[in-house]
Design a protein around this motif. Sequence first.
Motif, mmCIF file in Angstrom:
data_model
loop_
_atom_site.group_PDB
_atom_site.id
_atom_site.type_symbol
_atom_site.label_atom_id
_atom_site.label_comp_id
_atom_site.label_asym_id
_atom_site.label_seq_id
_atom_site.Cartn_x
_atom_site.Cartn_y
_atom_site.Cartn_z
ATOM 1 N N VAL A 16 16.359 -7.658 -3.958
ATOM 2 C CA VAL A 16 16.746 -6.435 -4.382
ATOM 3 C C VAL A 16 16.346 -5.336 -3.275
ATOM 4 C CG1 VAL A 16 15.493 -4.885 -6.094
ATOM 5 C CG2 VAL A 16 15.866 -7.402 -6.794
ATOM 6 N N THR A 17 17.135 -4.468 -3.229
ATOM 7 C CA THR A 17 17.034 -3.104 -2.460
ATOM 8 C C THR A 17 17.279 -1.855 -3.029
ATOM 9 O OG1 THR A 17 19.474 -3.150 -1.871
ATOM 10 C CG2 THR A 17 18.242 -4.684 -0.471
ATOM 11 N N ALA A 45 28.782 -10.941 6.668
ATOM 12 C CA ALA A 45 28.314 -9.775 6.419
ATOM 13 C C ALA A 45 27.667 -9.887 4.893
ATOM 14 C CB ALA A 45 29.061 -8.539 6.473
ATOM 15 N N PRO A 46 26.660 -9.426 4.574
ATOM 16 C CA PRO A 46 26.255 -9.513 3.118
ATOM 17 C C PRO A 46 26.970 -8.442 2.283
ATOM 18 C CG PRO A 46 24.363 -8.538 4.485
ATOM 19 C CD PRO A 46 25.459 -9.267 5.414
ATOM 20 N N SER A 47 26.966 -8.568 0.860
ATOM 21 C CA SER A 47 27.608 -7.562 0.188
ATOM 22 C C SER A 47 26.715 -7.257 -1.073
ATOM 23 C CB SER A 47 28.950 -7.973 -0.313
ATOM 24 O OG SER A 47 28.890 -8.923 -1.093
ATOM 25 N N MET A 48 26.983 -6.297 -1.779
ATOM 26 C CA MET A 48 26.064 -5.790 -3.037
ATOM 27 C C MET A 48 26.793 -6.684 -4.229
ATOM 28 S SD MET A 48 24.092 -4.146 -1.544
ATOM 29 C CE MET A 48 23.100 -3.320 -2.672
ATOM 30 N N LEU A 49 25.796 -7.058 -5.104
ATOM 31 C CA LEU A 49 26.394 -7.664 -6.382
ATOM 32 C C LEU A 49 26.838 -6.651 -7.093
ATOM 33 C CD1 LEU A 49 25.784 -10.395 -7.590
ATOM 34 C CD2 LEU A 49 23.736 -9.415 -8.846
ATOM 35 N N HIS A 50 28.098 -7.011 -7.944
ATOM 36 C CA HIS A 50 28.839 -6.220 -8.703
ATOM 37 C C HIS A 50 27.990 -5.449 -9.885
ATOM 38 C CE1 HIS A 50 32.278 -5.040 -11.396
ATOM 39 N NE2 HIS A 50 32.929 -4.812 -10.286
ATOM 40 N N ALA A 57 21.127 -10.664 -13.126
ATOM 41 C CA ALA A 57 20.409 -10.892 -12.057
ATOM 42 C C ALA A 57 18.843 -10.494 -12.395
ATOM 43 C CB ALA A 57 21.157 -10.435 -10.668
ATOM 44 N N ARG A 58 18.941 -9.042 -12.797
ATOM 45 C CA ARG A 58 17.509 -8.523 -12.862
ATOM 46 C C ARG A 58 16.553 -9.305 -13.875
ATOM 47 N NH1 ARG A 58 16.008 -4.382 -10.125
ATOM 48 N NH2 ARG A 58 17.552 -3.071 -9.296
ATOM 49 N N ARG A 59 17.369 -10.016 -14.868
ATOM 50 C CA ARG A 59 16.852 -10.726 -15.818
ATOM 51 C C ARG A 59 16.445 -12.286 -15.108
ATOM 52 N NH1 ARG A 59 20.591 -9.206 -19.625
ATOM 53 N NH2 ARG A 59 22.042 -10.971 -19.123
ATOM 54 N N MET A 60 17.079 -12.869 -14.331
ATOM 55 C CA MET A 60 16.595 -13.867 -13.374
ATOM 56 C C MET A 60 15.302 -13.562 -12.493
ATOM 57 S SD MET A 60 20.122 -15.829 -12.715
ATOM 58 C CE MET A 60 21.329 -14.612 -12.628
#
Length: 64
Positions: A16-17, A45-50, A57-60
């Motif tokens: 989480v950023t 390269a990392p990417s951001m979650l859609h 993802a926040r629930r997990m």
Amino acid sequence: MPKIKTLRGAAKRFRVTAGGIKRNQSHRRHILTKKSTKRKRHLRAPSMLHKNDVAAARRMIPYA
């Protein structure tokens, strides 16, 4: 209220950023010979979650 357990698989995959949830790219584990060097380099390269997946993802990972 009891604490909510973090889904450990999600905790290892996501960070989480301030700008959202960061994730790593897939398709970098095996069968790399047929993939171009440019494609493999871009997958580093990392990417951001859609945005549609952020709520799940926040629930997990509730305390991240």
